[in-house]
Design a protein around this motif. Structure first.
Motif, PDB file in Angstrom:
ATOM      1  N   ALA A 165       1.721  35.958 -43.105  1.00 34.91           N
ATOM      2  CA  ALA A 165       2.841  35.413 -42.337  1.00 34.91           C
ATOM      3  C   ALA A 165       2.469  34.116 -41.609  1.00 34.91           C
ATOM      4  N   ILE A 166       1.169  33.840 -41.495  1.00 36.17           N
ATOM      5  CA  ILE A 166       0.780  32.652 -40.717  1.00 36.17           C
ATOM      6  C   ILE A 166      -0.059  31.640 -41.490  1.00 36.17           C
ATOM      7  N   GLU A 167      -0.584  32.009 -42.655  1.00 40.07           N
ATOM      8  CA  GLU A 167      -1.595  31.147 -43.289  1.00 40.07           C
ATOM      9  C   GLU A 167      -1.073  29.765 -43.659  1.00 40.07           C
ATOM     10  N   SER A 168       0.223  29.630 -43.890  1.00 39.44           N
ATOM     11  CA  SER A 168       0.740  28.313 -44.261  1.00 39.44           C
ATOM     12  C   SER A 168       1.186  27.502 -43.043  1.00 39.44           C
ATOM     13  N   ARG A 169       1.083  28.070 -41.837  1.00 46.06           N
ATOM     14  CA  ARG A 169       1.564  27.351 -40.646  1.00 46.06           C
ATOM     15  C   ARG A 169       0.600  27.439 -39.476  1.00 46.06           C
ATOM     16  N   ALA A 170      -0.604  27.971 -39.718  1.00 49.60           N
ATOM     17  CA  ALA A 170      -1.571  28.111 -38.626  1.00 49.60           C
ATOM     18  C   ALA A 170      -2.732  27.142 -38.799  1.00 49.60           C
ATOM     19  N   THR A 171      -3.187  26.581 -37.684  1.00 47.19           N
ATOM     20  CA  THR A 171      -4.384  25.743 -37.680  1.00 47.19           C
ATOM     21  C   THR A 171      -5.308  26.246 -36.577  1.00 47.19           C
ATOM     22  N   THR A 172      -6.575  25.839 -36.664  1.00 49.71           N
ATOM     23  CA  THR A 172      -7.515  26.255 -35.623  1.00 49.71           C
ATOM     24  C   THR A 172      -8.099  25.019 -34.932  1.00 49.71           C
ATOM     25  N   LEU A 173      -8.428  25.200 -33.668  1.00 46.38           N
ATOM     26  CA  LEU A 173      -9.060  24.157 -32.849  1.00 46.38           C
ATOM     27  C   LEU A 173     -10.372  24.742 -32.341  1.00 46.38           C
ATOM     28  N   GLU A 174     -11.429  23.928 -32.340  1.00 41.77           N
ATOM     29  CA  GLU A 174     -12.772  24.443 -32.058  1.00 41.77           C
ATOM     30  C   GLU A 174     -12.900  25.177 -30.718  1.00 41.77           C
ATOM     31  N   GLU A 175     -12.199  24.713 -29.705  1.00 42.35           N
ATOM     32  CA  GLU A 175     -12.240  25.375 -28.396  1.00 42.35           C
ATOM     33  C   GLU A 175     -10.804  25.568 -27.943  1.00 42.35           C
ATOM     34  N   ASN A 176     -10.624  26.198 -26.801  1.00 42.73           N
ATOM     35  CA  ASN A 176      -9.258  26.236 -26.288  1.00 42.73           C
ATOM     36  C   ASN A 176      -8.856  24.819 -25.857  1.00 42.73           C
ATOM     37  N   SER A 177      -7.579  24.532 -25.922  1.00 42.82           N
ATOM     38  CA  SER A 177      -7.092  23.158 -25.740  1.00 42.82           C
ATOM     39  C   SER A 177      -7.579  22.550 -24.434  1.00 42.82           C
ATOM     40  N   TYR A 178      -7.564  23.346 -23.380  1.00 54.17           N
ATOM     41  CA  TYR A 178      -7.916  22.841 -22.053  1.00 54.17           C
ATOM     42  C   TYR A 178      -9.363  22.341 -22.043  1.00 54.17           C
ATOM     43  N   THR A 179     -10.273  23.161 -22.586  1.00 51.80           N
ATOM     44  CA  THR A 179     -11.686  22.778 -22.646  1.00 51.80           C
ATOM     45  C   THR A 179     -11.875  21.618 -23.615  1.00 51.80           C
ATOM     46  N   PHE A 180     -11.172  21.668 -24.733  1.00 52.22           N
ATOM     47  CA  PHE A 180     -11.321  20.639 -25.766  1.00 52.22           C
ATOM     48  C   PHE A 180     -10.983  19.248 -25.212  1.00 52.22           C
ATOM     49  N   ILE A 181      -9.921  19.191 -24.455  1.00 48.69           N
ATOM     50  CA  ILE A 181      -9.506  17.901 -23.892  1.00 48.69           C
ATOM     51  C   ILE A 181     -10.577  17.363 -22.942  1.00 48.69           C
ATOM     52  N   LYS A 182     -11.199  18.277 -22.191  1.00 52.24           N
ATOM     53  CA  LYS A 182     -12.269  17.837 -21.280  1.00 52.24           C
ATOM     54  C   LYS A 182     -13.532  17.464 -22.060  1.00 52.24           C
ATOM     55  N   THR A 183     -13.892  18.280 -23.063  1.00 52.94           N
ATOM     56  CA  THR A 183     -15.104  18.008 -23.853  1.00 52.94           C
ATOM     57  C   THR A 183     -15.036  16.628 -24.497  1.00 52.94           C
ATOM     58  N   HIS A 184     -13.855  16.276 -25.000  1.00 55.45           N
ATOM     59  CA  HIS A 184     -13.731  15.022 -25.758  1.00 55.45           C
ATOM     60  C   HIS A 184     -13.085  13.905 -24.948  1.00 55.45           C
ATOM     61  N   ASN A 185     -12.977  14.129 -23.630  1.00 52.26           N
ATOM     62  CA  ASN A 185     -12.470  13.075 -22.739  1.00 52.26           C
ATOM     63  C   ASN A 185     -11.130  12.510 -23.168  1.00 52.26           C
ATOM     64  N   LEU A 186     -10.232  13.383 -23.615  1.00 44.74           N
ATOM     65  CA  LEU A 186      -8.924  12.880 -24.034  1.00 44.74           C
ATOM     66  C   LEU A 186      -8.067  12.619 -22.798  1.00 44.74           C
ATOM     67  N   ASN A 187      -7.374  11.518 -22.811  1.00 38.42           N
ATOM     68  CA  ASN A 187      -6.476  11.173 -21.705  1.00 38.42           C
ATOM     69  C   ASN A 187      -5.452  10.170 -22.222  1.00 38.42           C
ATOM     70  N   LEU A 188      -4.625   9.676 -21.347  1.00 40.33           N
ATOM     71  CA  LEU A 188      -3.548   8.787 -21.797  1.00 40.33           C
ATOM     72  C   LEU A 188      -4.075   7.508 -22.444  1.00 40.33           C
ATOM     73  N   GLU A 189      -5.289   7.106 -22.072  1.00 39.88           N
ATOM     74  CA  GLU A 189      -5.891   5.903 -22.675  1.00 39.88           C
ATOM     75  C   GLU A 189      -6.530   6.240 -24.026  1.00 39.88           C
ATOM     76  N   LYS A 190      -6.913   7.511 -24.187  1.00 40.78           N
ATOM     77  CA  LYS A 190      -7.650   7.910 -25.400  1.00 40.78           C
ATOM     78  C   LYS A 190      -7.051   9.228 -25.903  1.00 40.78           C
ATOM     79  N   LEU A 191      -6.016   9.089 -26.728  1.00 39.75           N
ATOM     80  CA  LEU A 191      -5.288  10.276 -27.187  1.00 39.75           C
ATOM     81  C   LEU A 191      -5.714  10.752 -28.570  1.00 39.75           C
ATOM     82  N   GLU A 192      -6.512   9.926 -29.272  1.00 38.52           N
ATOM     83  CA  GLU A 192      -6.839  10.289 -30.652  1.00 38.52           C
ATOM     84  C   GLU A 192      -7.824  11.451 -30.694  1.00 38.52           C
ATOM     85  N   ILE A 193      -7.441  12.520 -31.364  1.00 39.21           N
ATOM     86  CA  ILE A 193      -8.308  13.689 -31.479  1.00 39.21           C
ATOM     87  C   ILE A 193      -9.363  13.384 -32.543  1.00 39.21           C
ATOM     88  N   PRO A 194     -10.655  13.534 -32.202  1.00 35.24           N
ATOM     89  CA  PRO A 194     -11.678  13.199 -33.197  1.00 35.24           C
ATOM     90  C   PRO A 194     -11.530  14.086 -34.433  1.00 35.24           C
TER      91      PRO A 194
END
Ligand SMILES: [Zn+2]
Length: 287
Positions: A165-194
């Motif tokens: 039911a989910i395999e065609s619409r599910a993706t995974t992210l290495e960490e939870n979003s909150y931690t991921f944004i901090k780990t990779h320093n994402l912000n309004l100046e740098k929005l591109e996800i590596p």
């Protein structure tokens, strides 16, 4: 798969689309599939993820841990599931009242839940937007598990999702979003996800190996593998997991198993019975 190279193609008219994040064909209006899956299925993303996986294999060869890594892969492939944890109250709203589990923003729009307090509402909205843009409003958050144990900080009921039911619409992210944004320093100046830190459902093993290969050693057992994939001590700050993003609502049909703890409360027992009636054969009571 409507993505070839770095471009999105319509599965009906075959025309190339001008942007990767469209959901309907610009020409014939045909559905282009889940945008989160398309975005992580470009050549750039697949190559970056494969590169991280190959590096992990090289590391295992150099440190004489190939067998351990293969054990981990086998155990992962045989036991992995998507899991959502929630309280009995939220589960009741899903199974009995709505018939579908909706994203935070859709549930508010449909008046199925109230808006979170301002700081939490802002956080959820920002996280959704940074990772998914507009489609964040349609994204449901889950986690990967190898032992059907979930993120208990979100509630003591666990729903295991049916893979088909989910395999065609599910993706995974290495960490939870909150931690991921901090780990990779994402912000309004740098929005591109590596690239290379997200995967479609088929490639989640590569993401897991890329994330965890240095933690796997001769002493690692299956319990360790489970905790590496999802660690939860009931506190949000200490949880570590691979986050799953599922596009669009999850109906009762998309449920594989529901784990619900036994309760001494009469009303709760009535709710659980009603859930069992709605989802026959799928509810397992736990101690
Ligand atoms: Zn088309």
């Amino acid at each position: 798969m409507p993505v070839k190279g770095n471009n999105l193609f319509c599965p009906s008219c075959n025309k190339s689309q001008s942007q990767i994040n469209l959901i309907d064909c610009e020409y014939c209006g045909h559905d282009l599939g889940a945008p989160n899956v398309n975005i992580v299925s470009t050549e750039t993303e697949l190559t970056a993820l494969q590169g991280r996986y190959d590096n992990a294999m090289e590391y295992a060869i150099k440190s004489d841990k190939v067998d351990q890594l293969k054990n981990f892969e086998n155990f992962f492939n045989n036991n992995v599931n998507g899991i959502i944890n929630l309280s009995l109250h939220v589960l009741e709203a899903w199974i009995i009242q709505s018939g579908a589990y909706k994203s935070y923003h859709r549930a508010i729009g449909d008046k199925l839940r109230t808006i979170a307090i301002p700081s939490n509402d802002q956080k959820r909205t920002v996280l959704n937007s940074v990772i998914h843009g507009t489609y964040g409003r349609d994204m449901i958050y889950a986690a990967l598990t190898l032992n059907c144990q979930g993120l208990t900080s979100y509630g003591n009921c666990s729903v295991i999702l049916d893979e088909q039911a989910i395999e065609s619409r599910a993706t995974t992210l290495e960490e939870n979003s909150y931690t991921f944004i901090k780990t990779h320093n994402l912000n309004l100046e740098k929005l591109e996800i590596p690239p290379g830190y997200r995967s479609n459902w088929q490639n989640k093993i590569k993401l897991a190996v890329a994330k965890l290969h240095k933690k796997i050693n001769q002493d690692s057992n299956e319990k360790d593998f489970c905790e590496m994939i999802l660690f939860s001590d009931g506190k949000r700050n200490g949880e570590d997991f691979i986050e799953v993003h599922v596009y669009k609502e999850i109906t009762n049909f998309a449920i594989k198993i529901i784990y619900i703890p036994k309760s001494n409360n009469r009303r709760e027992e009535l709710v659980i019975k009603a859930i069992e009636e709605k989802c026959p054969g799928k509810v397992i009571r736990t101690e």
